[in-house]
Design a protein around this motif. Structure first.
Motif, PDB file in Angstrom:
ATOM      1  N   UNK A   1      49.047  45.253  38.613  1.00 35.85           N
ATOM      2  CA  UNK A   1      49.255  45.843  39.992  1.00 35.85           C
ATOM      3  C   UNK A   1      49.125  47.354  39.712  1.00 35.85           C
ATOM      4  N   UNK A   2      50.198  47.684  38.882  1.00 34.74           N
ATOM      5  CA  UNK A   2      49.179  48.934  38.475  1.00 34.74           C
ATOM      6  C   UNK A   2      48.509  48.930  37.794  1.00 34.74           C
ATOM      7  N   UNK A   3      47.223  48.358  37.730  1.00 36.15           N
ATOM      8  CA  UNK A   3      45.875  48.704  37.307  1.00 36.15           C
ATOM      9  C   UNK A   3      45.061  48.237  38.092  1.00 36.15           C
ATOM     10  N   UNK A   4      45.709  48.180  39.602  1.00 39.00           N
ATOM     11  CA  UNK A   4      44.971  47.685  40.779  1.00 39.00           C
ATOM     12  C   UNK A   4      44.423  46.425  41.337  1.00 39.00           C
ATOM     13  N   UNK A   5      44.765  45.589  40.572  1.00 33.71           N
ATOM     14  CA  UNK A   5      45.263  44.014  40.639  1.00 33.71           C
ATOM     15  C   UNK A   5      45.495  43.747  41.392  1.00 33.71           C
ATOM     16  N   UNK A   6      44.774  42.198  42.768  1.00 32.23           N
ATOM     17  CA  UNK A   6      45.937  42.371  43.646  1.00 32.23           C
ATOM     18  C   UNK A   6      46.447  40.948  43.385  1.00 32.23           C
ATOM     19  N   UNK A   7      45.715  40.433  42.454  1.00 30.65           N
ATOM     20  CA  UNK A   7      46.508  38.649  41.571  1.00 30.65           C
ATOM     21  C   UNK A   7      45.855  38.780  39.929  1.00 30.65           C
ATOM     22  N   UNK A   8      46.790  38.302  39.414  1.00 28.92           N
ATOM     23  CA  UNK A   8      46.907  37.846  38.067  1.00 28.92           C
ATOM     24  C   UNK A   8      46.487  36.510  38.040  1.00 28.92           C
ATOM     25  N   UNK A   9      46.123  35.905  36.757  1.00 31.18           N
ATOM     26  CA  UNK A   9      45.867  35.060  36.531  1.00 31.18           C
ATOM     27  C   UNK A   9      47.021  34.342  34.547  1.00 31.18           C
ATOM     28  N   UNK A  10      47.887  33.706  34.595  1.00 31.69           N
ATOM     29  CA  UNK A  10      48.246  33.492  33.922  1.00 31.69           C
ATOM     30  C   UNK A  10      46.742  32.025  33.073  1.00 31.69           C
ATOM     31  N   UNK A  11      46.641  32.719  32.278  1.00 38.15           N
ATOM     32  CA  UNK A  11      46.055  31.697  31.016  1.00 38.15           C
ATOM     33  C   UNK A  11      47.008  32.122  29.188  1.00 38.15           C
ATOM     34  N   UNK A  12      47.905  32.079  29.282  1.00 30.83           N
ATOM     35  CA  UNK A  12      48.571  32.702  28.127  1.00 30.83           C
ATOM     36  C   UNK A  12      49.050  31.187  27.216  1.00 30.83           C
TER      37      UNK A  12
ATOM     38  N   UNK B   1      52.591  40.759  44.290  1.00 30.07           N
ATOM     39  CA  UNK B   1      51.691  40.318  44.130  1.00 30.07           C
ATOM     40  C   UNK B   1      51.394  38.799  44.150  1.00 30.07           C
ATOM     41  N   UNK B   2      50.323  37.977  43.747  1.00 32.23           N
ATOM     42  CA  UNK B   2      49.491  36.742  43.954  1.00 32.23           C
ATOM     43  C   UNK B   2      49.443  36.563  42.207  1.00 32.23           C
ATOM     44  N   UNK B   3      50.527  35.700  42.034  1.00 29.66           N
ATOM     45  CA  UNK B   3      49.978  35.057  40.212  1.00 29.66           C
ATOM     46  C   UNK B   3      49.737  34.086  40.498  1.00 29.66           C
ATOM     47  N   UNK B   4      48.604  33.425  39.573  1.00 29.68           N
ATOM     48  CA  UNK B   4      48.154  31.692  40.174  1.00 29.68           C
ATOM     49  C   UNK B   4      48.200  31.808  37.986  1.00 29.68           C
ATOM     50  N   UNK B   5      48.510  30.321  38.104  1.00 26.87           N
ATOM     51  CA  UNK B   5      48.999  29.624  36.268  1.00 26.87           C
ATOM     52  C   UNK B   5      48.392  28.707  36.608  1.00 26.87           C
TER      53      UNK B   5
ATOM     54  N   UNK C   1      39.406  23.400  36.034  1.00 29.86           N
ATOM     55  CA  UNK C   1      40.662  23.712  35.769  1.00 29.86           C
ATOM     56  C   UNK C   1      40.467  25.124  36.307  1.00 29.86           C
ATOM     57  N   UNK C   2      38.933  25.577  35.670  1.00 28.99           N
ATOM     58  CA  UNK C   2      38.441  27.181  36.364  1.00 28.99           C
ATOM     59  C   UNK C   2      38.505  27.029  37.587  1.00 28.99           C
ATOM     60  N   UNK C   3      37.615  26.675  38.290  1.00 30.50           N
ATOM     61  CA  UNK C   3      37.006  25.708  39.461  1.00 30.50           C
ATOM     62  C   UNK C   3      38.158  25.531  40.320  1.00 30.50           C
ATOM     63  N   UNK C   4      39.482  25.577  39.707  1.00 28.22           N
ATOM     64  CA  UNK C   4      39.967  25.361  41.107  1.00 28.22           C
ATOM     65  C   UNK C   4      41.362  26.667  41.044  1.00 28.22           C
ATOM     66  N   UNK C   5      41.048  27.523  39.719  1.00 24.31           N
ATOM     67  CA  UNK C   5      41.804  28.475  39.904  1.00 24.31           C
ATOM     68  C   UNK C   5      40.836  29.893  41.063  1.00 24.31           C
ATOM     69  N   UNK C   6      39.454  29.561  40.863  1.00 22.63           N
ATOM     70  CA  UNK C   6      38.804  30.103  41.507  1.00 22.63           C
ATOM     71  C   UNK C   6      39.270  30.046  42.996  1.00 22.63           C
ATOM     72  N   UNK C   7      39.595  28.439  43.835  1.00 23.00           N
ATOM     73  CA  UNK C   7      39.849  28.077  44.821  1.00 23.00           C
ATOM     74  C   UNK C   7      41.008  28.801  45.429  1.00 23.00           C
ATOM     75  N   UNK C   8      42.254  28.493  44.395  1.00 25.12           N
ATOM     76  CA  UNK C   8      43.286  29.701  44.658  1.00 25.12           C
ATOM     77  C   UNK C   8      43.570  30.936  44.716  1.00 25.12           C
ATOM     78  N   UNK C   9      42.617  31.498  43.678  1.00 22.92           N
ATOM     79  CA  UNK C   9      42.400  33.226  43.821  1.00 22.92           C
ATOM     80  C   UNK C   9      41.501  33.220  45.113  1.00 22.92           C
ATOM     81  N   UNK C  10      40.568  32.485  45.242  1.00 22.32           N
ATOM     82  CA  UNK C  10      40.032  33.477  46.823  1.00 22.32           C
ATOM     83  C   UNK C  10      40.744  32.844  47.909  1.00 22.32           C
ATOM     84  N   UNK C  11      41.814  31.546  47.295  1.00 25.19           N
ATOM     85  CA  UNK C  11      41.989  31.682  49.300  1.00 25.19           C
ATOM     86  C   UNK C  11      43.100  32.248  49.226  1.00 25.19           C
ATOM     87  N   UNK C  12      44.146  33.040  47.779  1.00 22.41           N
ATOM     88  CA  UNK C  12      45.080  34.119  48.300  1.00 22.41           C
ATOM     89  C   UNK C  12      44.349  35.919  48.426  1.00 22.41           C
TER      90      UNK C  12
END
Length: 326
Positions: free
Chosen positions: A166-177, A294-298, A313-324
């Motif tokens: 959020x501090x960097x200006x993004x409204x979504x973060x994807x956790x691939x850690x 903030x939206x956190x996608x795991x 899995x990346x396709x599913x993440x893209x769907x979740x991010x787009x919907x959020x």
């Protein structure tokens, strides 16, 4: 991309993180990848990387993710020098077609072998031509593809992914850690599964081989990659040792030599150890809205099959991010 602008921050630069970042960038989003390690230093970089659903749950979803990924690798194999993806023949020993999920029926050419055609001391096996991925090359290709799409990879240690995004200006973060999710988002279900490999000069082996009992800490496999033959391996639960064990290495070579005797005399080039990010309850792919909005996608917990399901899995993440996003 402006250094301070991003729509989405992806945390993690292994195969799961970079593939997710590429898919999001292909949708026109401005992407930054934050990672403590460069792609070539991640666990993904030491993977043997044969496409096959191995030690991963939930079974009900893994098949679709894996098949989606198989189709992408089929396309990337048209340019193996650039992408690191080749289609290579081989045998899965100790495996019965009838014991696999529905996904197996959609893998072209997968067939049960008569016992006399199974290499080594094994009584059953499947023959297949599958994607074999040279991970250092493939990770470099993913990074270059992301750059072409305007994305940026930044070395950065993240402690509070949502707040920092959020501090960097993004409204979504994807956790691939991967295994890092244990501390980063407090997931105690994450468990390391230690894998040790031996890299040797290839004595002329052109096909891959695996014999991997999911209940055993010892596996037997070899994968011919450009300039080397990768020998494995181990699947040691809750073992976080990163230093190669000489006795384990000798045992790996001996097991592989039972299948291909010429491996016994191959010159050792290097030893590798990686910790697979296992999650017994299954891969976590979901979106959550945090108290600050903030939206956190795991997207983590892929065990020994991150390469196998990365694009699905990346396709599913893209769907979740787009919907959020608004």
């Amino acid at each position: 991309m402006d250094a301070d602008v991003a729509d989405v921050i992806v945390v993690g630069a292994g195969v799961v993180g970079l593939t997710s970042a590429v898919r999001l960038a292909e949708r026109g989003l401005r992407i930054r990848v934050w990672s403590r390690e460069a792609p070539e230093e991640t666990t993904s970089a030491v993977a043997g990387a044969l496409w096959w659903p191995y030690r991963i749950e939930p079974a009900a979803e893994v098949g679709a993710w894996a098949l989606d990924t198989l189709r992408v690798y089929g396309e990337l194999a048209a340019d193996p020098v650039a992408t690191g993806v080749r289609l290579v023949a081989g045998v899965h020993a100790d495996t019965e077609l009838a014991g696999l999920g529905d996904w197996a029926r959609q893998v072209d050419g997968l067939r049960q072998l008569p016992p006399e055609e199974v290499p080594g001391p094994y009584g059953s096996g499947l023959a297949a031509v599958l994607p074999l991925v040279d991970m250092p090359v493939h990770l470099a290709w993913l990074a270059a593809r992301l750059k072409e799409l305007g994305g940026v990879i930044e070395r950065r240690t993240v402690t509070d992914p949502a707040a920092e995004a959020v501090a960097a200006g993004a409204d979504v973060v994807v956790n691939c850690t991967g295994l890092g999710a244990r501390e980063l988002v407090g997931d105690p279900g994450m468990r390391p599964v230690r894998g040790q490999l031996v890299l040797v000069e290839n004595p002329g082996v052109e096909t891959w081989f695996t014999a991997a009992d999911g209940a055993s800490s010892e596996t037997t496999y070899f994968f011919p990659q450009p300039g080397r033959l990768i020998l494995g391996g181990t699947a040691q639960d809750d073992d976080e040792r990163l230093d190669p064990d000489p006795a384990t290495a000798a045992a790996i070579v001996a097991r592989c030599a039972r299948v291909r005797p010429e491996i016994a005399d191959a010159r050792v080039l290097a030893h590798r150890v990686g910790l697979r990010p296992a999650r017994p309850s299954g891969v976590r792919i979901e979106a959550e809205t945090l108290p600050d909005g903030a939206i956190l996608v795991h997207n983590y917990g892929h065990g020994g099959a991150g390469v196998t399901v990365a694009w699905g899995c990346a396709d599913r993440v893209a769907e979740l991010v787009t919907a959020s996003r608004p």
